[in-house]
Scaffold this motif. Structure first.
Motif, short mmCIF file in Angstrom:
data_model
loop_
_atom_site.label_atom_id
_atom_site.label_comp_id
_atom_site.label_asym_id
_atom_site.label_seq_id
_atom_site.Cartn_x
_atom_site.Cartn_y
_atom_site.Cartn_z
N GLN A 242 -32.69 -61.57 62.71
CA GLN A 242 -33.08 -61.84 64.15
C GLN A 242 -33.92 -61.27 64.42
N ILE A 243 -34.37 -59.95 64.67
CA ILE A 243 -35.90 -59.03 65.56
C ILE A 243 -36.86 -58.97 65.11
N ASP A 244 -37.30 -59.83 64.03
CA ASP A 244 -38.28 -60.22 63.11
C ASP A 244 -39.02 -59.01 62.92
N LYS A 245 -38.36 -57.75 62.31
CA LYS A 245 -39.20 -56.54 61.84
C LYS A 245 -38.78 -56.60 60.58
N CYS A 246 -39.23 -55.80 59.75
CA CYS A 246 -38.52 -55.46 58.30
C CYS A 246 -37.41 -54.58 58.29
N LYS A 247 -36.73 -54.51 56.94
CA LYS A 247 -35.41 -53.45 56.75
C LYS A 247 -35.47 -52.55 57.17
N SER B 31 -37.40 -51.23 59.10
CA SER B 31 -37.48 -50.83 60.74
C SER B 31 -35.90 -51.04 61.44
N VAL B 32 -35.75 -51.85 61.27
CA VAL B 32 -34.02 -51.70 61.45
C VAL B 32 -33.39 -50.67 61.42
N LYS B 33 -33.84 -50.31 59.97
CA LYS B 33 -32.67 -48.93 59.74
C LYS B 33 -32.60 -47.94 60.36
N THR B 34 -33.81 -47.90 60.52
CA THR B 34 -34.97 -46.50 61.53
C THR B 34 -33.82 -46.27 63.36
N ALA B 35 -34.15 -48.24 63.85
CA ALA B 35 -33.84 -48.31 64.97
C ALA B 35 -31.81 -47.70 64.91
N LEU B 36 -32.34 -48.26 64.07
CA LEU B 36 -29.92 -47.80 63.56
C LEU B 36 -30.34 -46.52 63.68
N LYS B 37 -30.45 -45.78 62.74
CA LYS B 37 -30.70 -44.21 62.93
C LYS B 37 -30.73 -43.79 64.42
N GLU B 38 -31.94 -44.03 64.95
CA GLU B 38 -31.67 -43.47 66.42
C GLU B 38 -30.96 -43.96 67.21
N LEU B 39 -30.31 -45.23 67.20
CA LEU B 39 -28.70 -45.13 68.03
C LEU B 39 -28.01 -44.95 67.85
N ASP B 40 -28.02 -44.18 66.70
CA ASP B 40 -26.65 -43.12 65.88
C ASP B 40 -26.95 -41.76 66.97
N ASP B 41 -28.22 -41.10 66.43
CA ASP B 41 -28.57 -40.36 67.08
C ASP B 41 -28.18 -39.68 68.53
N VAL B 42 -28.38 -40.87 69.49
CA VAL B 42 -28.42 -40.93 70.90
C VAL B 42 -27.66 -40.85 71.22
N LEU C 43 -34.16 -48.01 79.92
CA LEU C 43 -35.09 -47.82 79.90
C LEU C 43 -35.98 -45.79 80.29
N LYS C 44 -34.84 -45.27 81.01
CA LYS C 44 -34.44 -43.86 80.99
C LYS C 44 -34.71 -43.12 78.98
N LEU C 45 -34.00 -43.49 78.34
CA LEU C 45 -34.04 -43.03 77.18
C LEU C 45 -35.10 -42.87 76.33
N ARG C 46 -35.99 -42.07 75.39
CA ARG C 46 -36.65 -41.84 74.40
C ARG C 46 -36.19 -41.73 72.81
N ILE C 47 -36.34 -43.33 73.07
CA ILE C 47 -35.85 -44.27 72.13
C ILE C 47 -37.29 -44.95 71.59
N SER C 48 -37.37 -45.74 70.35
CA SER C 48 -38.33 -46.81 69.89
C SER C 48 -38.19 -48.43 71.11
N GLN C 49 -39.00 -48.54 71.26
CA GLN C 49 -38.64 -50.28 71.74
C GLN C 49 -38.08 -51.19 70.84
N THR C 50 -38.20 -50.81 69.99
CA THR C 50 -37.30 -51.59 68.50
C THR C 50 -35.58 -50.87 69.00
N ALA C 51 -35.42 -50.14 68.83
CA ALA C 51 -34.25 -49.12 69.23
C ALA C 51 -33.40 -50.00 70.15
N LYS C 52 -34.38 -49.87 71.60
CA LYS C 52 -34.00 -50.85 72.95
C LYS C 52 -33.82 -52.47 72.60
N PHE C 53 -34.46 -52.77 71.90
CA PHE C 53 -34.08 -54.24 71.27
C PHE C 53 -32.75 -54.88 71.17
N LEU C 54 -33.21 -53.94 69.58
CA LEU C 54 -32.00 -54.04 68.57
C LEU C 54 -30.70 -53.98 69.85
#
Length: 122
Positions: free
Chosen positions: A69-74, A76-87, A23-34
């Motif tokens: 699994q998360i009902d998003k395009c590939k 969007s998943v790649k972008t969210a994975l990169k966000e998780l990598d970056d933080v 909740l405290k991280l500034r990442i997208s909701q998709t990244a949080k869900f992922l």
């Protein structure tokens, strides 16, 4: 889909754990869900002893499956994975030639040890 009231005797629904620190991280909701999905899969990997030579739990989760699994395009998943990598919450390592990547879900240091969980008892 039909819904009913929750009763005292009803069994619990299956659910994912959502870590509060997200909740405290500034990442997208998709990244949080992922992260939540990957964390759940990492717990299963721990139960199944998917441990590398350094004692770290890893998982394998192809992007196509994550997308479904998360009902998003590939993309969007790649972008969210990169966000998780970056933080610093995810590390992706090559599984070897023509093998899927190993994903390592990381946990903030101040969250470790707050609650021990015995997955084998579940």
């Amino acid at each position: 889909m039909k819904y009913e009231y929750m009763k005292e005797s009803e069994q619990m629904l299956q659910y994912f754990q959502f870590p509060k620190f997200l909740l405290k991280l500034r990442i997208s909701q998709t990244a949080k869900f992922l992260y939540m999905i990957l964390y759940d899969r990492a717990r299963i990997s721990r139960k199944n002893s998917w441990i590398d030579k350094y004692g770290n739990v890893y998982l394998i989760f192809p992007i196509e499956e994550l997308s479904v699994q998360i009902d998003k395009c590939k993309s969007s998943v790649k972008t969210a994975l990169k966000e998780l990598d970056d933080v610093g919450l995810l590390v992706r390592r090559s599984g070897g030639f023509s093998k899927p990547n190993h994903l390592y879900v990381k946990i903030p240091s101040d969250e470790i040890g707050l609650q021990t969980v015995d997955d084998k008892a579940v």
